[in-house]
Each structure stands twice: as C-alpha cells, then as structure tokens.
Design a protein around this motif. Structure first.
Motif, PDB file in Angstrom:
ATOM      1  N   SER A   1       0.722  -1.256   0.003  1.00 56.66           N
ATOM      2  CA  SER A   1      -0.081   0.029   0.103  1.00 56.66           C
ATOM      3  C   SER A   1       0.747   1.256   0.174  1.00 56.66           C
ATOM      4  CB  SER A   1      -1.122   0.123   1.243  1.00 56.66           C
ATOM      5  OG  SER A   1      -0.196  -0.164   2.270  1.00 56.66           O
ATOM      6  N   SER A   2       2.083   1.085   0.264  1.00 56.65           N
ATOM      7  CA  SER A   2       2.789   2.223   0.458  1.00 56.65           C
ATOM      8  C   SER A   2       3.464   2.850  -0.934  1.00 56.65           C
ATOM      9  CB  SER A   2       4.232   2.062   1.264  1.00 56.65           C
ATOM     10  OG  SER A   2       5.107   1.064   0.547  1.00 56.65           O
ATOM     11  N   ASN A   3       3.412   2.009  -1.979  1.00 59.36           N
ATOM     12  CA  ASN A   3       3.757   2.035  -3.358  1.00 59.36           C
ATOM     13  C   ASN A   3       4.961   2.894  -3.228  1.00 59.36           C
ATOM     14  OD1 ASN A   3       1.978   1.310  -5.145  1.00 59.36           O
ATOM     15  ND2 ASN A   3       0.501   3.251  -4.855  1.00 59.36           N
ATOM     16  N   THR A   4       6.197   2.263  -2.631  1.00 59.29           N
ATOM     17  CA  THR A   4       7.457   2.857  -2.535  1.00 59.29           C
ATOM     18  C   THR A   4       8.192   1.563  -2.821  1.00 59.29           C
ATOM     19  OG1 THR A   4       7.576   2.359  -0.144  1.00 59.29           O
ATOM     20  CG2 THR A   4       6.943   4.475  -0.826  1.00 59.29           C
ATOM     21  N   LEU A   5       7.893   0.331  -3.506  1.00 62.47           N
ATOM     22  CA  LEU A   5       8.694  -0.657  -3.772  1.00 62.47           C
ATOM     23  C   LEU A   5       9.494  -1.012  -2.319  1.00 62.47           C
ATOM     24  CD1 LEU A   5       9.409   0.011  -7.300  1.00 62.47           C
ATOM     25  CD2 LEU A   5       7.801  -1.578  -6.439  1.00 62.47           C
ATOM     26  N   SER A   6       9.120  -1.096  -1.453  1.00 63.16           N
ATOM     27  CA  SER A   6       9.491  -1.138   0.000  1.00 63.16           C
ATOM     28  C   SER A   6      10.372  -2.570  -0.026  1.00 63.16           C
ATOM     29  CB  SER A   6       8.588  -1.041   1.003  1.00 63.16           C
ATOM     30  OG  SER A   6       7.534  -2.223   1.111  1.00 63.16           O
ATOM     31  N   PHE A   7      10.059  -3.643  -0.723  1.00 62.74           N
ATOM     32  CA  PHE A   7      10.939  -4.894  -0.705  1.00 62.74           C
ATOM     33  C   PHE A   7      12.253  -4.764  -1.139  1.00 62.74           C
ATOM     34  CE2 PHE A   7       9.447  -4.797  -5.123  1.00 62.74           C
ATOM     35  CZ  PHE A   7      10.441  -5.470  -5.745  1.00 62.74           C
ATOM     36  N   LEU A   8      12.535  -3.524  -2.181  1.00 62.75           N
ATOM     37  CA  LEU A   8      13.736  -3.264  -2.526  1.00 62.75           C
ATOM     38  C   LEU A   8      14.626  -2.713  -1.245  1.00 62.75           C
ATOM     39  CD1 LEU A   8      13.107  -1.671  -5.925  1.00 62.75           C
ATOM     40  CD2 LEU A   8      14.399  -3.959  -5.676  1.00 62.75           C
ATOM     41  N   THR A   9      13.817  -1.912  -0.601  1.00 59.80           N
ATOM     42  CA  THR A   9      14.660  -1.592   0.634  1.00 59.80           C
ATOM     43  C   THR A   9      15.153  -2.844   1.671  1.00 59.80           C
ATOM     44  OG1 THR A   9      13.591   0.618   0.484  1.00 59.80           O
ATOM     45  CG2 THR A   9      14.313   0.034   2.534  1.00 59.80           C
ATOM     46  N   SER A  10      14.128  -3.558   1.835  1.00 57.10           N
ATOM     47  CA  SER A  10      14.540  -4.662   2.764  1.00 57.10           C
ATOM     48  C   SER A  10      15.558  -5.723   2.136  1.00 57.10           C
ATOM     49  CB  SER A  10      13.141  -5.828   2.847  1.00 57.10           C
ATOM     50  OG  SER A  10      12.784  -6.468   1.745  1.00 57.10           O
TER      51      SER A  10
ATOM     52  N   ILE B   1       7.273   4.014  -6.758  1.00 59.52           N
ATOM     53  CA  ILE B   1       8.256   4.688  -7.201  1.00 59.52           C
ATOM     54  C   ILE B   1       9.712   3.925  -6.774  1.00 59.52           C
ATOM     55  CG2 ILE B   1       7.173   7.240  -7.180  1.00 59.52           C
ATOM     56  CD1 ILE B   1       8.684   7.677  -4.595  1.00 59.52           C
ATOM     57  N   LEU B   2      10.573   4.052  -7.416  1.00 64.94           N
ATOM     58  CA  LEU B   2      11.813   3.534  -6.837  1.00 64.94           C
ATOM     59  C   LEU B   2      12.529   4.399  -5.911  1.00 64.94           C
ATOM     60  CD1 LEU B   2      13.484   3.015 -10.618  1.00 64.94           C
ATOM     61  CD2 LEU B   2      12.677   1.122  -9.079  1.00 64.94           C
ATOM     62  N   PRO B   3      12.682   3.676  -4.507  1.00 66.29           N
ATOM     63  CA  PRO B   3      13.064   4.090  -3.482  1.00 66.29           C
ATOM     64  C   PRO B   3      14.779   4.542  -3.672  1.00 66.29           C
ATOM     65  CG  PRO B   3      13.144   1.921  -2.983  1.00 66.29           C
ATOM     66  CD  PRO B   3      12.597   2.064  -4.502  1.00 66.29           C
ATOM     67  N   PRO B   4      15.092   5.729  -2.912  1.00 62.59           N
ATOM     68  CA  PRO B   4      16.618   6.144  -3.196  1.00 62.59           C
ATOM     69  C   PRO B   4      17.608   4.972  -2.302  1.00 62.59           C
ATOM     70  CG  PRO B   4      15.234   7.925  -2.180  1.00 62.59           C
ATOM     71  CD  PRO B   4      14.329   6.761  -2.404  1.00 62.59           C
ATOM     72  N   SER B   5      16.772   4.306  -1.526  1.00 60.22           N
ATOM     73  CA  SER B   5      17.600   3.154  -0.832  1.00 60.22           C
ATOM     74  C   SER B   5      17.993   2.007  -2.037  1.00 60.22           C
ATOM     75  CB  SER B   5      16.919   2.259   0.143  1.00 60.22           C
ATOM     76  OG  SER B   5      15.587   1.703  -0.242  1.00 60.22           O
ATOM     77  N   ILE B   6      17.631   2.241  -3.421  1.00 56.47           N
ATOM     78  CA  ILE B   6      18.022   1.220  -4.238  1.00 56.47           C
ATOM     79  C   ILE B   6      19.577   1.122  -4.464  1.00 56.47           C
ATOM     80  CG2 ILE B   6      17.809   2.870  -6.125  1.00 56.47           C
ATOM     81  CD1 ILE B   6      16.627   0.329  -7.869  1.00 56.47           C
ATOM     82  N   GLY B   7      20.018   2.416  -3.965  1.00 58.13           N
ATOM     83  CA  GLY B   7      21.537   2.675  -4.129  1.00 58.13           C
ATOM     84  C   GLY B   7      22.404   1.992  -3.013  1.00 58.13           C
ATOM     85  N   GLN B   8      21.863   1.591  -2.085  1.00 62.81           N
ATOM     86  CA  GLN B   8      22.346   0.598  -0.887  1.00 62.81           C
ATOM     87  C   GLN B   8      22.110  -1.029  -1.237  1.00 62.81           C
ATOM     88  OE1 GLN B   8      20.625   2.049   2.860  1.00 62.81           O
ATOM     89  NE2 GLN B   8      20.413   4.269   1.905  1.00 62.81           N
ATOM     90  N   LEU B   9      21.489  -1.392  -2.223  1.00 61.83           N
ATOM     91  CA  LEU B   9      21.659  -2.639  -2.469  1.00 61.83           C
ATOM     92  C   LEU B   9      23.095  -3.257  -2.710  1.00 61.83           C
ATOM     93  CD1 LEU B   9      18.863  -3.003  -5.463  1.00 61.83           C
ATOM     94  CD2 LEU B   9      18.500  -3.802  -2.965  1.00 61.83           C
ATOM     95  N   SER B  10      23.394  -4.576  -2.472  1.00 62.10           N
ATOM     96  CA  SER B  10      24.393  -5.010  -2.484  1.00 62.10           C
ATOM     97  C   SER B  10      25.522  -4.601  -3.532  1.00 62.10           C
ATOM     98  CB  SER B  10      24.622  -6.616  -2.976  1.00 62.10           C
ATOM     99  OG  SER B  10      25.717  -7.276  -3.038  1.00 62.10           O
ATOM    100  N   SER B  11      26.635  -4.368  -3.286  1.00 59.93           N
ATOM    101  CA  SER B  11      27.821  -3.739  -3.984  1.00 59.93           C
ATOM    102  C   SER B  11      28.254  -4.855  -5.047  1.00 59.93           C
ATOM    103  CB  SER B  11      28.943  -3.565  -3.254  1.00 59.93           C
ATOM    104  OG  SER B  11      29.457  -4.513  -2.508  1.00 59.93           O
ATOM    105  N   ASN B  12      27.789  -6.136  -4.764  1.00 61.85           N
ATOM    106  CA  ASN B  12      28.031  -7.259  -5.627  1.00 61.85           C
ATOM    107  C   ASN B  12      27.040  -7.242  -6.697  1.00 61.85           C
ATOM    108  OD1 ASN B  12      30.439  -8.375  -4.292  1.00 61.85           O
ATOM    109  ND2 ASN B  12      28.729  -9.133  -2.664  1.00 61.85           N
ATOM    110  N   LEU B  13      26.211  -6.558  -6.601  1.00 62.48           N
ATOM    111  CA  LEU B  13      24.689  -6.859  -7.639  1.00 62.48           C
ATOM    112  C   LEU B  13      25.465  -6.486  -9.199  1.00 62.48           C
ATOM    113  CD1 LEU B  13      21.770  -7.100  -7.335  1.00 62.48           C
ATOM    114  CD2 LEU B  13      21.421  -4.857  -7.790  1.00 62.48           C
ATOM    115  N   GLN B  14      24.975  -7.454  -9.919  1.00 65.06           N
ATOM    116  CA  GLN B  14      25.427  -7.186 -11.342  1.00 65.06           C
ATOM    117  C   GLN B  14      24.357  -7.178 -12.278  1.00 65.06           C
ATOM    118  OE1 GLN B  14      27.986 -10.655 -12.306  1.00 65.06           O
ATOM    119  NE2 GLN B  14      29.277 -10.560 -10.332  1.00 65.06           N
TER     120      GLN B  14
END
Length: 517
Positions: free
Chosen positions: A399-408, A428-441
C-alpha cells in the motif's frame, strides 16, 4: 575430467595386499617394468628416474613389493602426466594386485593381456585418453573388486562377461562413449556397492533386475539415452544413498516405492519426460538433501509431505506443470534450504513469508508462475542470497507504493541478481536502491508500472553489467551519475516517459554493447 566425488568413492575401497607366491625373479620383473617405461613418456624427461637396474626394484618410486617374496604387488602411477600406451607386457607381472594408471594422458587401447593378472583386485585406468572397447577378457580377473575405466574415450557396448566379476564392489564405466544397454545380468554382481555408468550413450530401459543389488549405495545412470519407466523395483535398494537418473528420456510416473529408500540423500531425475504427480511418499525420505525433478512434465500440487524433509538443501522443481500454492510453512520446516527452484510452473497464491527463515538460502527462483500478492519483506532476512528471480508473475506493490521490498533487500549483501520484471508493480523507486549489494550485477525491473524518476543513488551500483528499467512509467531525466557504470554491458530504458537528452557520460562506458532508450 573426473569430479571430486569420483576420487572420494575410489578411496573408500582400501585393499589389503597379501603375500603371493612369486613366479618371476626380481631381474625379470625389472625388465618388464623397464619395457613398460619405454612405452610411456612424460613432459619431464626425469620421469621415474629411479627406475634403473642400479636401484633395487622394491625401492623404485610407485612400486610396492610383497616383503616376503620381493615381488611387485602394486603400481601406483596416478597423476604423473604420463603419455604413451599401456604395454601388454604388464600382464606378465602375475603377482600384481593393484594397478593404478589413472589421471594421466595415456592413449591407445586397454591391453587384453591385463586379464593374465588373475590376482588383480584393483584396476584404475580412469581419466586418460584410452580408446577402443572394454576387453571382455578382463572377466578372467575374478579377484577384482574395483574396476574404474571412467573418463576415457572408450566405445562399444559393455561386455556381458563383466557380470562374471562377482566380487566387484565398485564398477565405474561412466564418462565414455559406450553404447548398447545396461546389462540385466548385472544382477549377478551381488556385492556391488557403487555402479557408475552415466555420461555415455547407453540406450534401452533400466533393468528391473538392478533392484536385486541389495548392497548398492550409489547408482548413477544419468546423461544417457535411456527410455521407459523408472522400475518400481529400485525401491528395494534400501541402502541406496545416491540415485541419479537425470538427462535421459525416461517416461511414466515416479514410482511411489522410491519412498522406501530410507537412506537416500540425493535423488536426481531431472530432464526426463516424467509425468503425473510427485509421490507424497517422497516425504518419508528424511535424510534427503538434494531433490532434483526439474525439466519434466510433472503435474498436481507440491506435496505438503515434502516439508518433512528437514535436511533438504536443494529443491529443484522448475520447468514442470505443477499447480496450487507453495506450502505456507516451507521456510519454517525446510530451514536448511540453500537453493529453491520452482520456476516455470503454474503455481499460484502468495510467496510464503516463511521463506525468510531459510537463512542459508543462496538461490530463490520462483519466476514464470502465476504468483500474486506482494514480495514479502521477510526476504530481506536472507543474508546469503545471491539470486532472486521473481519475474513473469502477477506480483503487486504494498500500500505504500514505494517498492519497499527493494529497501528490505539492502540487507542481502551478497545479492548478484534481482529479476522482478513482468509483474504488476507500481510506485516509485526508493533512494535506498543505491544501498543494494555492492556485488549486484543484474537488475531487471522492466514491464511493470513503476513511476517517478530514476533515483540518482542508483549510480552507486557500480558493478552492474545489466540494467533494465524499460516499459514502465518512469519520468524525468536520465541521471548523469550513470557514468559510474563502467562495467555496464546492457542498458534498457525504453518505453518510459523520460525527458531530456541521453547523457554524454554514456559514451564513457567502455563495455556498453547495447543501449535501448
């Protein structure tokens, strides 16, 4: 190249060398071995330097002698980078009980003269480049209990005469080009513990008579061209620990009798043409650690009984026609799971929150089903997760419409791949998307209804090689920080409402091979 498990099984069979009456004197044995040496070569010219008449025979490297008669009872020349051929003269060393020429680069054929070694207990020729057929004459070596010819270039059929080797405990013929059928007469090998004939071109059916091999702990028939059903008689192999039947053309249903294999730790029957339901009786295999049934035509629900397999580490059911819900308690009861593959079925319902309890999970592939609901926040507890594939479902945002699973998922520091394209995600894409794993390819969010702008923080994902945000409702400019994607090979931004020009910084991406905007 033989896999590590092959060597470990070989080492389980330790033979005892007993004294034998000698028939050749020391000088004669020396001459035979020196003639054998002339038939082999080594990239290092100093190979076997102590094999000379100047040294006592029983002090030669790789040679073991019987201390009573000073006769050669074992030759261990494994891993010596030997080339050339196996001299037929070895057949004259009548006292030899163990001959190990494995893991070299020997060519030509297996000499039938080895059949003269009537006291031979162990013959290891695996991992060479041997050609020709398996000599039927080897059946004369009635004392053999280990015969390993795997990972060569042998062809032809398996000689029926091998069924006369009734003392065999280990028979490994896999990794060759053998044709013909699996011999029903193998039932005569009543002491057999390991049977490995996989990775060949064998045809025909699996003989039901294999069910008579009551001592078997390992049966590997995979990667052949076998057809027909899985014999229910295999359920009689109550000591069996590993059963590998994958990559054949097996048909019919999975016999419920396999539920009797109480010692089984590994069951692999993937890439066949099996149909019907998964037998609930498999839920009684409480020692099972690996269950691979993917790439068949299995239907029906995932049996709830499979959640009793508390030691299960790898559950692969992808590419079938399974329907119904994923058992809600799967993560609670199967907390040791490391890999869970359910992709390419007809599963519906929600992704169970309980999967957050699978703290050892490294791969979760639920893509290409009919799953609905939200992506559970509990997946953020999976600290070891490297692959999350949820694409091509009917998943929605909370319901938050912030794609919160990406933050988790920012807690999953080992993540390399996230695929959630082709769903019904909004927000919307949360700013926290930039905190995803540094290994993300690999990050794929395309074909959803994601709106808003692309956060500047996404530029922190500097190890990305693939980024797809296409076919959404994104607006605004492409972030200039995109120049930090120096490893990016594929970039998909088309099908959005993005404005402005393509940043010139994209020209600095040396590995970018495809840009779709």
């Amino acid at each position: 190249m033989a896999p590590l498990w092959f060597y470990s099984f070989i080492m389980l069979f330790i033979f005892s060398i007993s004294a034998l009456p000698h028939s050749l004197n020391t000088s004669q044995q020396q001459q035979l071995l020196l003639q054998f040496k002339t038939a082999i070569s080594n990239n290092n010219s100093s190979s076997l330097p102590d094999w000379t008449p100047l040294h006592p025979l029983c002090n030669w490297s790789a040679v073991t002698c019987d201390p009573s008669f000073h006769s050669v009872v074992a030759l261990n020349l494994s891993h010596m980078n030997l080339h050339g051929t196996i001299s037929p003269l070895l057949g004259n060393l009548s006292s030899v009980q163990s001959l190990d020429l494995s893991n070299n680069a020997l060519t030509s054929t297996i000499p039938p003269q080895l059949a003269q070694l009537t006291h031979l207990q162990v013959l290891l020729l695996y991992n060479n480049q041997l050609q020709g057929t398996i000599p039927p004459a080897l059946s004369a070596c009635r004392s053999l209990y280990v015969l390993a010819l795997s990972y060569n270039q042998l062809h032809g059929s398996i000689p029926p005469e091998l069924s006369l080797l009734t003392r065999l405990k280990f028979l490994a013929l896999g990794g060759n080009n053998l044709t013909g059928v699996i011999l029903p007469s193998f039932k005569n090998l009543s002491t057999l513990v390991k049977l490995y004939v996989g990775e060949n071109d064998l045809t025909g059916t699996i003989p039901s008579s294999l069910g008579n091999l009551s001592s078997l702990t390992y049966l590997y028939l995979a990667e052949n061209d076998l057809h027909g059903p899985i014999p229910p008689e295999l359920g009689m192999l109550t000591h069996l620990q590993i059963l590998c039947l994958f990559t054949n053309n097996l048909s019919g249903t999975i016999p419920s009798s396999l539920g009797n294999l109480s010692s089984l730790t590994n069951l692999g029957s993937a890439e066949n043409d099996l149909h019907g339901p998964i037998p609930p009786e498999l839920g009684t295999l409480t020692h099972l650690q690996t269950l691979h049934l993917w790439g068949n035509n299995l239907s029906g629900a995932i049996p709830y009984s499979l959640t009793n397999l508390s030691k299960l580490r790898d559950l692969g059911l992808t590419l079938n026609q399974l329907s119904g819900h994923i058992p809600r308690e799967i993560g609670t009861k199967l907390s040791n799971l490391q890999l869970l593959g359910l992709m390419g079925n007809q599963l519906s319902g929600k992704i169970p929150n309980s999967l957050g309890n699978c703290s050892n999970l490294t791969g979760l592939t639920l893509a290409k089903n009919q799953l609905s609901g939200i992506v559970p926040m509990e997946l953020g507890k999976l600290n070891l997760l490297t692959r999350l594939h949820l694409h091509t479902n009917q998943l929605v945002s909370d319901s938050s419409n912030t794609l919160s699973f990406l933050t988790s998922l920012t807690n999953c520091s080992h993540l390399q791949e996230i695929k959630v394209s082709d769903n019904h995600l909004t927000g919307i894409l949360p700013p926290s998307i930039g905190q995803l794993s540094s290994n993300l390819q690999f990050l794929e969010l395309s074909n959803n209804m994601i709106s808003g702008s692309i956060p500047q923080q996404i530029a922190n994902l500097t190890n990305l090689t693939y980024l797809s945000l296409s076919d959404n409702l994104l607006s605004g400019n492409i972030p200039s920080g995109i120049k930090r994607f120096q490893k990016l090979e594929r970039l998909y931004l088309g099908g959005n409402k993005l404005e402005g020009s393509i940043p010139s910084e994209i020209g600095q991406m040396q590995h970018l091979g495809l840009l779709k905007s």
